[in-house]
Scaffold this motif. Structure first.
Motif, short mmCIF file in Angstrom:
data_model
loop_
_atom_site.label_atom_id
_atom_site.label_comp_id
_atom_site.label_asym_id
_atom_site.label_seq_id
_atom_site.Cartn_x
_atom_site.Cartn_y
_atom_site.Cartn_z
N TRP A 198 0.84 -1.21 0.00
CA TRP A 198 0.00 0.00 0.00
C TRP A 198 0.87 1.25 0.00
CZ3 TRP A 198 -0.13 4.00 3.56
CH2 TRP A 198 -1.15 4.93 3.38
N ASN A 199 1.91 1.19 0.84
CA ASN A 199 2.78 2.36 1.01
C ASN A 199 3.45 2.82 -0.27
OD1 ASN A 199 4.30 4.30 2.73
ND2 ASN A 199 6.04 3.05 2.04
N ILE A 200 3.77 1.87 -1.17
CA ILE A 200 4.40 2.28 -2.43
C ILE A 200 3.35 2.47 -3.53
CG2 ILE A 200 6.69 1.33 -1.89
CD1 ILE A 200 5.99 -0.90 -4.03
N GLN A 252 -9.44 2.30 6.41
CA GLN A 252 -8.93 3.66 6.65
C GLN A 252 -7.85 4.02 5.64
OE1 GLN A 252 -9.94 5.95 8.79
NE2 GLN A 252 -11.28 4.76 10.14
N LEU A 253 -6.96 3.06 5.38
CA LEU A 253 -5.87 3.32 4.43
C LEU A 253 -6.44 3.55 3.03
CD1 LEU A 253 -3.31 0.67 5.76
CD2 LEU A 253 -3.06 3.16 5.90
N LEU A 256 -7.73 6.98 2.86
CA LEU A 256 -6.61 7.92 2.70
C LEU A 256 -6.21 8.02 1.23
CD1 LEU A 256 -3.89 7.43 5.48
CD2 LEU A 256 -5.17 9.50 4.92
N GLU A 263 -8.98 9.91 -0.69
CA GLU A 263 -9.10 11.33 -0.35
C GLU A 263 -7.86 12.14 -0.69
OE1 GLU A 263 -10.08 11.68 3.76
OE2 GLU A 263 -11.88 10.43 3.56
N ARG A 264 -6.69 11.53 -0.45
CA ARG A 264 -5.46 12.32 -0.54
C ARG A 264 -4.45 11.77 -1.55
NH1 ARG A 264 -4.22 13.14 5.97
NH2 ARG A 264 -6.36 13.68 6.53
N VAL A 322 -2.59 9.30 -1.19
CA VAL A 322 -1.41 8.62 -0.61
C VAL A 322 -1.65 7.12 -0.62
CG1 VAL A 322 -0.75 10.58 0.85
CG2 VAL A 322 -2.20 8.78 1.80
#
Lengths: 204, 204
Positions: free
Chosen positions: B47-49, B74-75, B78, B81-82, B84
């Protein structure tokens, strides 16, 4: 992960509720993958129920960044902004060192590990967090940089309700003995055996 | 998790870059804790990348909820919405079934597992996601609800660049053989051995 009843109820004078509410000391050890990853997965779960999470990475290199760090910073921000989940702190202890470095080869690193552990001790005594990840913490123990008896005594006598998860290969027997939950991540097969290099998003 | 060079470079005609860019098929098996937790930890990294993550839980019960589900929702939000991280989907396959249910004891569950797998096959063919977690997927294989050869063929011939992580005890040998990365989570010690019950935020 059964939610049902345990097979045996020990004669320890505790109620089921008291036993359920015992904080967990977990150790993920072994040569396989998933030790840190599972610890961060547990931290994610803890975050989700609103626990105050702190990660202390006894890192391989001061430059080392794992994807989880960025993700947990996002989660900590969600908590700060919207009150969902728990607070998150992420610390890299000391100056960082290479996990391939031999014991005692660098006094600077020994001192950094001692400082890091002293900080964790203070926080445990102050009940600063609910859920601690001590990532790669077995290495300073293995190399004799920290006193295993001091670490085990501190963990066993920690006050209140603080969960601690410790990761790294070759967990000392005293730590395994002290822990409630110990999993050995046993390597069966690894892509690097086939000459592959690590991949961003998979390995870190 | 070394970022350095592999010890041996195989004579497979691939460049290091091509080898690095091989998508991973990982299996977390064994009787110990951390199989699913480490898979969700990998998903967090993915998810982070910015990878598109999809979790398919072959759940023990339709009511079953793990903390990770809420956290990943939630992730995903994120991301929406953003921008990320990556997009997240979380599916519970079929009607759910008990992991203690015996093979073939309930045609309804067999059909649900088959439907779930058919959907995953369609998505793999369409390259719908970048990172798949097939959680507790070994059980329908073990119980003969799904054809292991079909599953292995489908996974080995999946197009493009799709990572797949499969969890559960008793992974079939053909799946272990097909996988790039296999870790056996070996139980050393578990709190339930001491009569403790599972705890919210720790076990689920």
């Amino acid at each position: 992960m059964p939610q049902g009843n345990p097979l045996e109820v020990p004669d320890d004078g505790l109620t089921t509720r008291a036993r359920r509410n015992t904080p967990v000391l977990a150790v993920h050890t072994g040569a396989g993958k998933g030790k840190s990853t599972a610890a961060f997965g547990m931290a994610l779960r803890a975050w989700n129920i609103g626990l105050n999470v702190a990660v202390f990475q006894f890192v391989k290199s001061a430059k080392w960044k794992v994807g989880e760090e960025a993700a947990f910073r996002q989660l900590g921000q969600l908590h700060a902004e919207r009150g969902v989940g728990g607070a998150v702190e992420w610390h890299k202890m000391g100056a960082g060192w290479s996990w391939s470095r031999k014991a005692g080869s660098d006094n600077h690193h020994v001192a950094a590990a001692a400082d890091g552990w002293a900080e964790i001790k203070r926080r445990l005594a102050a009940q600063r967090h609910d859920f601690y990840v001590l990532d790669e913490f077995t290495y300073p123990l293995k190399w004799g940089w920290l006193d295993v008896a001091d670490v085990v005594d501190t963990l066993l006598s920690r006050p209140g309700y603080q969960h601690v998860v410790i990761t790294g290969r070759d967990a000392p027997p005293e730590l395994v003995e002290a822990a409630d939950l110990v999993t050995d991540m046993t390597k069966v097969k690894h892509p690097m055996d086939a000459g592959r290099k690590g991949q961003k998003g998979i390995e870190w």
